[in-house]
Design a protein around this motif. Structure first.
Motif, short mmCIF file in Angstrom:
data_model
loop_
_atom_site.label_atom_id
_atom_site.label_comp_id
_atom_site.label_asym_id
_atom_site.label_seq_id
_atom_site.Cartn_x
_atom_site.Cartn_y
_atom_site.Cartn_z
N UNK A 73 -0.28 9.91 32.94
CA UNK A 73 -0.04 8.96 33.84
C UNK A 73 0.04 9.42 35.47
N UNK A 74 -0.43 8.87 36.48
CA UNK A 74 -0.70 8.95 37.93
C UNK A 74 0.72 8.35 38.17
N UNK A 75 1.72 9.06 38.94
CA UNK A 75 2.73 8.10 39.60
C UNK A 75 3.04 8.77 41.09
N UNK A 76 2.60 8.11 41.99
CA UNK A 76 2.37 8.54 43.18
C UNK A 76 1.22 9.45 43.30
N UNK A 77 1.57 10.77 43.56
CA UNK A 77 0.63 11.90 43.44
C UNK A 77 0.93 13.04 42.39
N UNK A 78 1.87 12.52 41.46
CA UNK A 78 2.29 13.31 40.24
C UNK A 78 1.70 12.89 39.06
N UNK A 79 1.00 14.04 38.33
CA UNK A 79 0.81 13.89 36.85
C UNK A 79 1.81 13.98 36.24
N UNK A 80 2.17 13.10 35.23
CA UNK A 80 3.34 13.52 34.06
C UNK A 80 2.90 12.51 32.87
#
Length: 704
Positions: A515-522
C-alpha cells in the motif's frame, strides 16, 4: 349451408336420427369455413425483444411498464482511433473503439419520462438517473408540439418530429461492452403518474367504449391487431365483459343488477365434459418485484383433463393479483361448462348479450351469452356466473435483479513509484491508481500533459478499480528493518464496498497488501474492519522499495491506495520529463461536471537506485577513517538467490559529500562502496548518493 345440406341428406338416408347427425356434421364444417378471423390482442413477446422490422406495431403505454421499443433510426458504427505513446522515440499504440447513434420508439401515446434502462439485462441507467456507460441521451415525450431531434435532422436532412410518438435518442453510445453492436435495450417507461384502472384504459383506447372500474394496473401496453383484442385482454384481467349499449360498449361485471325472466319453453340445460375445461391456467405478466420482467403464476384444478391454457397479459401485476386472475379463469371455465336456454316472449328483445338475468325463483344468476329472435319468441343462451375463488399466497420466485450501484466521480492517486516490476525501467513512469466514489465505477479515460495543459496526450484508460482512501490515524516513526508492531494505522476507504484483507507471511513475501500511505510504500499483515469503510492496519513492513525516507512523515488526511498490479495503470514518459510537472486527467461515466485531475512532479524515483544502506565508519590503526556502505539495486527485489542484488546500472558510481566541522563541504567520486579519509580529517558527517543511469538515489547520511 353445410348444416342445411347434410341435415336434409341425413333425414333421407337415416330418418330423424340421421338428420340430427348430419346437422351436427354440417355445423362443424360451417364453423370451420365461416368463422371470423381471429382478433389478436397484445402479447408479452411483442415487448420482450427490441426490434427494427418495418411494420412492427408500437404499443400505447399506460402507467409504468418495462418495454423494449423499436429502433426507428441508426447510424453505422463509428470507429475512433486513439494513439498513445510511451515516450520519445518509442512506437505508438493504436487502439480502436466503436460507437453508434440511434433512436428507439417507445410509445404511441405521450409519456412522462423514463427511469431505469437495461442493456443486455444489465443496468445502463440507474434509478437515480446515473449512467453506467458513456452515451449521450435525449428523450422525446411524444407531445404534439415536440421539436425535430437535431442529431437525426443533421444526419438525414428533412425528417419528421414524430409528434405523438415517444422515443429516445442515444448519441455516440460506446459499444465496447456489448460486442461492438447496438445492445438489446429495455426501458422503464412512466406514462402516467400512478396506476391506471383497466376500465379507464379501455375508454382511452376507443371513443365508443364506456369504461370505469376494473383492476388498478401498475402498467399496461396496448398493442396487437385490433382494439377488440385489447378489450378482451382487459376483460380477462378484471373478470368483466363488454356489453353493447346502443352504439357504445359498456363494461359489465358480475356485480351488476339482474333482470328477472320467466322461461316459457321447456327447460334445456347441458353440461360439457370436465375435460373440456382447462385443468391448468398459467398467467404471464410483468412482475414489479422482478424489475418488470416476466413472471408466471399457475392455478390447477383437480379432476380429469390435460388441457393447459397460457394467458399472456402485457400488464404490470403483482404475483398475488396474477394468481387471482389465473384462479378466476379456471373457475369461469369450469362454470361455463354448464349452458342453459330460456325462451321468452317479445319482452326478451330488450335484453342484450352481456346482460345478467335471474330465471324465475331459481337460485343463481346467469350471463346472457347469445340472443336469438324467431318471430315473437326470443331465445337466450345463458352461462352461470361463477363465484370468485379464494387463492392462496403467491410468490414472485427468486429474483436475479441487475444491481443498481452508483458509479460516482473518479478518484485519483497519481505517484511516481519505484519500479514495481522485478526488472528495472528504461524510462521514468508515473503510476495511476483510480476508483470511483460509487461501487459501480469501472474505468476512466486517461490524458496527460507535459506542458502545463497546453497539449494533451492520450494514455488509454485506468486499470481495475482499486481500494483507495485517506489516512485517519497515521503510522508512527519506526525502523524499516524490523516489523512495526507499534503502529495501528486507521484508514477511511472511499466507499463501504471497498475491502481489505489479512495476509500471512507467505502472502506478504509474495507481495500481498502493498500500500501507498502518504509517500511511503508499506505492507500490512492485519486488516481489521471498523465499520463504515474504516479499517485498522497493523503488522507493518515499512519503507519498502526504497521509500524509507518517507517513514514518519504521514499525517491525517494523507492518501492511501492499495497497490495491486491489476489496479495500477502506467504512463511511461521520456527521460526529459524528469524534473518536470505532469498533469493527469481522468474522465469516467460519473464525471459529469469535470474530469478528475492530479499533478505530480517527476523526480526520477521510478528509475533511480534506492539509497545505499548500512553506512558505517571505523577508525583504523593509523588514524584514518574507513567508511563503508552497502549498495542496493532497483532490480532483483525478490532476492531469490540470496546473493548481492544485480547492479542494474551502466556503471557503479557514488558521489560522497563530506561535511566538514566548519560547515564547508567537499565532494568525492568513487566507484566502489567504500572510502578512506586521511587521519586528522575534520569531517563530521557524510552523504552518499549512488549515481544511477537515469537518476541519482536519495542520499544516505550518517555522522562520523
Amino acid at each position: 349451408m353445410a348444416t342445411l345440406v347434410l341435415g336434409t341428406v341425413g333425414r333421407v338416408i337415416g330418418g330423424p336420427i340421421g338428420g340430427a347427425l348430419g346437422a351436427l356434421a354440417g355445423q362443424a364444417i360451417d364453423g370451420r369455413l365461416f368463422r371470423g378471423a381471429a382478433r389478436e390482442g397484445p402479447r408479452l413477446t411483442e415487448l420482450a425483444v427490441q426490434t427494427s422490422s418495418y411494420g412492427t406495431p408500437i404499443p400505447k403505454l399506460f402507467g409504468t411498464i418495462r418495454v423494449a421499443g423499436t429502433v426507428i433510426w441508426s447510424t453505422d458504427l463509428i470507429e475512433t482511433r486513439t494513439t498513445s505513446r510511451s515516450g520519445k522515440g518509442q512506437p505508438g499504440t493504436n487502439s480502436y473503439s466503436y460507437s453508434a447513434s440511434f433512436a428507439v420508439a417507445l410509445s404511441a401515446r405521450p409519456i412522462r419520462g423514463v427511469g431505469r434502462i437495461w442493456a443486455e439485462g444489465k443496468l445502463l441507467r440507474g434509478a437515480a438517473g446515473d449512467w453506467k456507460n458513456r452515451t449521450g441521451f435525449r428523450l422525446h415525450l411524444g407531445t404534439e408540439d415536440q421539436a425535430v431531434d437535431p442529431l437525426i435532422a443533421s444526419a438525414v436532412g428533412a425528417t419528421p418530429a414524430y409528434r405523438g410518438l415517444a422515443y429516445a435518442v442515444f448519441e455516440g453510445m460506446q459499444l465496447a461492452d456489448y460486442g461492438n453492436r447496438i445492445p438489446s435495450l429495455t426501458f422503464e417507461v412512466a406514462a402516467d403518474a400512478g396506476p391506471v384502472a383497466s376500465g379507464a384504459i379501455a375508454a382511452m383506447l376507443a371513443d365508443e367504449v364506456t369504461g370505469g372500474g376494473g383492476v388498478a394496473l401498475g402498467g399496461f401496453a396496448a398493442s396487437g391487431a385490433s382494439v377488440r383484442g385489447v378489450l378482451e385482454t382487459l376483460a380477462a384481467i378484471d373478470g368483466g365483459w363488454w356489453q353493447p349499449d346502443g352504439h357504445r360498449l359498456v363494461r359489465r361485471s358480475d356485480a351488476g343488477a339482474a333482470v328477472a325472466v320467466t322461461d316459457r319453453g321447456a327447460r334445456r340445460r347441458t353440461v360439457a365434459a370436465l375435460a373440456s375445461a382447462p385443468r391448468e391456467v398459467a398467467v404471464a405478466h410483468h412482475d414489479p418485484a422482478r424489475d418488470y420482467q416476466i413472471g408466471v403464476q399457475r392455478v390447477r384444478r383437480p379432476g380429469a383433463g390435460e388441457r393447459v391454457d397460457r394467458v399472456e397479459l402485457p400488464a404490470v401485476l403483482d404475483a398475488a393479483t396474477a394468481k387471482g386472475i389465473a384462479a378466476a379463469l379456471v373457475a369461469h371455465s369450469e362454470a361455463e361448462r354448464t349452458r342453459r336456454q330460456v325462451t321468452l316472449g317479445p319482452e326478451g328483445m330488450a335484453i342484450a348479450p352481456g346482460g345478467i338475468v335471474r330465471v324465475g325463483d331459481e337460485a343463481g344468476r346467469w350471463r346472457v351469452a347469445r340472443v336469438a329472435v324467431a318471430g315473437p319468441a326470443t331465445t337466450l343462451d345463458l352461462v352461470p356466473l361463477a363465484a370468485m375463488p379464494v387463492t392462496a399466497g403467491a410468490s414472485s420466485g427468486q429474483v436475479a435483479a441487475a444491481a443498481d450501484v452508483p458509479v460516482g466521480a473518479t478518484r485519483l492517486v497519481v505517484a511516481e513509484l519505484p519500479g514495481l516490476e522485478d526488472a528495472p525501467l528504461s524510462g521514468p513512469r508515473i503510476s495511476v491508481i483510480a476508483a470511483g466514489a460509487g461501487a459501480g465505477w469501472r474505468q476512466a479515460a486517461l490524458l496527460y500533459s507535459l506542458d502545463d495543459g497546453a497539449s494533451w496526450i492520450g494514455a488509454g484508460g485506468t486499470a481495475a478499480a482499486a481500494a483507495i482512501g485517506r489516512v485517519e490515524v497515521a503510522p508512527v516513526a519506526a525502523s524499516p528493518w524490523l516489523v512495526d508492531r507499534r503502529s495501528r494505522v486507521v484508514i477511511v476507504l472511499e466507499h463501504a464496498a471497498m475491502a481489505l484483507h489479512d495476509a500471512d507471511a507467505a502472502m506478504l513475501a509474495g507481495g500481498a497488501n502493498l500500500a501507498l500511505v502518504g509517500d511511503e510504500l508499506l505492507q500490512f499483515g492485519r486488516a481489521e474492519p471498523l465499520g463504515a469503510g474504516r479499517w485498522a492496519l497493523s503488522g507493518l513492513y515499512r519503507g519498502l522499495r526504497g521509500t524509507e525516507g518517507a517513514i514518519g512523515g504521514q499525517q491525517a488526511g494523507d492518501r492511501f491506495a492499495l497497490v495491486e498490479r491489476d489496479a495500477v495503470a502506467a504512463i511511461d514518459l521520456p527521460v526529459s520529463a524528469i524534473g518536470r510537472a505532469v498533469r493527469v486527467l481522468a474522465s469516467g461515466v460519473g464525471d459529469t461536471v469535470e474530469p478528475a485531475a492530479a499533478i505530480v512532479t517527476v523526480t526520477g524515483a521510478s528509475v533511480a537506485p534506492p539509497a545505499p544502506v548500512h553506512g558505517a565508519a571505523r577508525v583504523q590503526a593509523d588514524g584514518s577513517i574507513a567508511i563503508r556502505w552497502t549498495r542496493r539495486s532497483r532490480a532483483g527485489w525478490d532476492w531469490v538467490d540470496s546473493r548481492d542484488a544485480p547492479l542494474a546500472e551502466e556503471t557503479e558510481a557514488y558521489r560522497v559529500v563530506i561535511e566538514q566541522a566548519d560547515g564547508s563541504e567537499r565532494t568525492v567520486e568513487v566507484t566502489e562502496p567504500g572510502l578512506v579519509l586521511a587521519a586528522g580529517d575534520s569531517a563530521r558527517a557524510v552523504r552518499i548518493v549512488q549515481r544511477g543511469t537515469l537518476a541519482p538515489s536519495v542520499p544516505l547520511r550518517f555522522l562520523l
